[in-house]
Design a protein around this motif. Structure first.
Motif, PDB file in Angstrom:
ATOM      1  N   GLN A   1      -4.737  -1.523 -14.523  1.00 45.66           N
ATOM      2  CA  GLN A   1      -6.092  -2.034 -14.300  1.00 45.66           C
ATOM      3  C   GLN A   1      -6.152  -3.522 -14.600  1.00 45.66           C
ATOM      4  O   GLN A   1      -6.743  -4.302 -13.837  1.00 45.66           O
TER       5      GLN A   1
ATOM      6  N   ASP B   1     -12.433   4.839 -15.227  1.00 46.36           N
ATOM      7  CA  ASP B   1     -13.724   5.231 -15.795  1.00 46.36           C
ATOM      8  C   ASP B   1     -13.863   4.595 -17.185  1.00 46.36           C
ATOM      9  O   ASP B   1     -13.092   4.891 -18.098  1.00 46.36           O
TER      10      ASP B   1
ATOM     11  N   ILE C   1      -5.872  -1.017 -10.046  1.00 49.10           N
ATOM     12  CA  ILE C   1      -6.745   0.156 -10.046  1.00 49.10           C
ATOM     13  C   ILE C   1      -7.962  -0.144 -10.918  1.00 49.10           C
ATOM     14  O   ILE C   1      -8.007  -1.161 -11.635  1.00 49.10           O
ATOM     15  N   GLU C   2      -8.944   0.768 -10.854  1.00 46.40           N
ATOM     16  CA  GLU C   2     -10.073   0.720 -11.778  1.00 46.40           C
ATOM     17  C   GLU C   2     -10.217   2.095 -12.415  1.00 46.40           C
ATOM     18  O   GLU C   2      -9.946   3.120 -11.777  1.00 46.40           O
TER      19      GLU C   2
ATOM     20  N   ASP D   1      -3.891   2.834  -2.652  1.00 46.38           N
ATOM     21  CA  ASP D   1      -3.468   4.233  -2.515  1.00 46.38           C
ATOM     22  C   ASP D   1      -2.115   4.467  -3.201  1.00 46.38           C
ATOM     23  O   ASP D   1      -1.187   5.046  -2.622  1.00 46.38           O
TER      24      ASP D   1
ATOM     25  N   THR E   1     -11.045   5.476 -10.781  1.00 46.71           N
ATOM     26  CA  THR E   1     -12.244   5.440  -9.936  1.00 46.71           C
ATOM     27  C   THR E   1     -12.049   4.597  -8.681  1.00 46.71           C
ATOM     28  O   THR E   1     -12.812   4.720  -7.722  1.00 46.71           O
ATOM     29  N   SER E   2     -11.035   3.745  -8.694  1.00 48.08           N
ATOM     30  CA  SER E   2     -10.743   2.924  -7.516  1.00 48.08           C
ATOM     31  C   SER E   2      -9.235   2.710  -7.428  1.00 48.08           C
ATOM     32  O   SER E   2      -8.600   2.296  -8.404  1.00 48.08           O
ATOM     33  N   ASN E   3      -8.670   3.002  -6.237  1.00 49.16           N
ATOM     34  CA  ASN E   3      -7.227   2.869  -6.013  1.00 49.16           C
ATOM     35  C   ASN E   3      -7.020   2.298  -4.606  1.00 49.16           C
ATOM     36  O   ASN E   3      -6.560   2.990  -3.696  1.00 49.16           O
ATOM     37  N   PRO E   4      -7.394   1.016  -4.423  1.00 49.45           N
ATOM     38  CA  PRO E   4      -7.408   0.424  -3.073  1.00 49.45           C
ATOM     39  C   PRO E   4      -6.055   0.413  -2.372  1.00 49.45           C
ATOM     40  O   PRO E   4      -6.008   0.417  -1.134  1.00 49.45           O
TER      41      PRO E   4
ATOM     42  N   ASP F   1       0.840  -1.191   0.000  1.00 46.07           N
ATOM     43  CA  ASP F   1       0.000   0.000   0.000  1.00 46.07           C
ATOM     44  C   ASP F   1       0.879   1.246   0.000  1.00 46.07           C
ATOM     45  O   ASP F   1       1.936   1.284   0.644  1.00 46.07           O
TER      46      ASP F   1
END
Length: 281
Positions: free
Chosen positions: A159, A167, A164-165, A185, A180-183, A138
């Protein structure tokens, strides 16, 4: 006596004149033949990077069999060949992806035009700190290219790797602002494409273009911890041979393409890149 002498002199002069004319005629024929001997037509081809064994092979074949002198002009950045083609400094370029070229065309009002496809050079994730993408911690720092098309390609690769995710509406052209998603960080360090491999000691992972890695003596298929998969969605990332739009149908360029798109060139590409570059014709 005088009359005979006059005839003898006249005869000598006549023979001499004929000999001179014959000599002139012989010289003229040789000169004409020399001038009719076709000179090699020079075609300047722009490439990026130092590893161009396939084009060196094509260069020799063209000179030996077609009397075409292919001059290989090397650039250190991706934009250089595009602007050089536009201003007439070179005649063709190779080793750029179609999506990158099209984007620079749009930005600059240029008219570089695809005349053939060459290879797909998968983008890779490299690291000096981890051996498996699953081990990325992380808050890790990720180096990616800073030009629009390669930034997008790198983000799509991340991705695909599950990090990551993005758009979905951005298609092939997302930016870091479209994450849209960066778990984990992840932190992103955007650099010139040819610098990404050089910062491996300073970042956790880097997304590196195939030819940049090869020039730095890496073998993407062996050294990358994650490699871009080859699929139908890869076509925008096919590398191209490009010409100016108004010259795209020139016969000499068609000849060059014919000599490139051969089984011999495929073999050279596979051997010199350890199958990291994939011929797509």
């Amino acid at each position: 006596m005088k009359k005979g002498w006059k005839k003898l002199v006249t005869g000598i002069l006549t023979v001499g004149a004929l000999t001179l004319l014959g000599a002139c005629g012989s010289g003229s024929t040789k000169e004409t033949g020399s001038s009719e001997e076709a000179k090699a037509e020079v075609v300047r081809l722009g490439v990026v990077g130092e590893n161009n064994e396939a084009w060196e092979h094509v260069k020799k074949e063209l000179k030996d069999k077609e009397n075409i002198a292919l001059e290989i002009v090397k650039f250190t950045d991706y934009r250089g060949p595009i602007t050089a083609l536009e201003d007439g400094s070179i005649d063709l370029h190779s080793t750029l992806t179609e999506i990158y070229m099209d984007n620079v065309n749009k930005e600059g009002g240029f008219h570089n035009t695809t005349i053939a496809y060459t290879t797909l050079n998968p983008l890779g994730i490299f690291s000096n700190k981890i051996e498996d993408i699953k081990d990325l911690k992380d808050g890790a720092t990720v180096a990616i290219p800073n030009d629009v098309s390669n930034e997008s390609r790198a983000l799509l690769l991340l991705q695909t790797a599950g990090l990551i995710e993005l758009d979905k509406e951005k298609g092939f052209m997302p930016t870091v602002n479209d994450i849209t998603s960066n778990p984990k960080d992840l932190k992103f360090d955007l650099l010139d494409a040819n610098q990404t491999i050089r910062v491996l000691d300073d970042v956790d992972i880097a997304c590196v273009n195939n030819n940049v890695a090869v020039d730095a003596n890496y073998i993407p298929t062996e050294d990358a911890i994650f490699l871009e998969p080859i699929a139908d969605s890869s076509k925008p990332y096919y590398n191209v041979i490009a010409a100016r739009e108004e010259e795209k149908d020139k016969d000499i360029y068609k000849t060059i393409v014919k000599y490139y798109q051969t089984d011999e060139v495929k073999q050279i590409i596979e051997e010199t890149t350890k199958k990291s570059s994939v011929p797509v014709w």
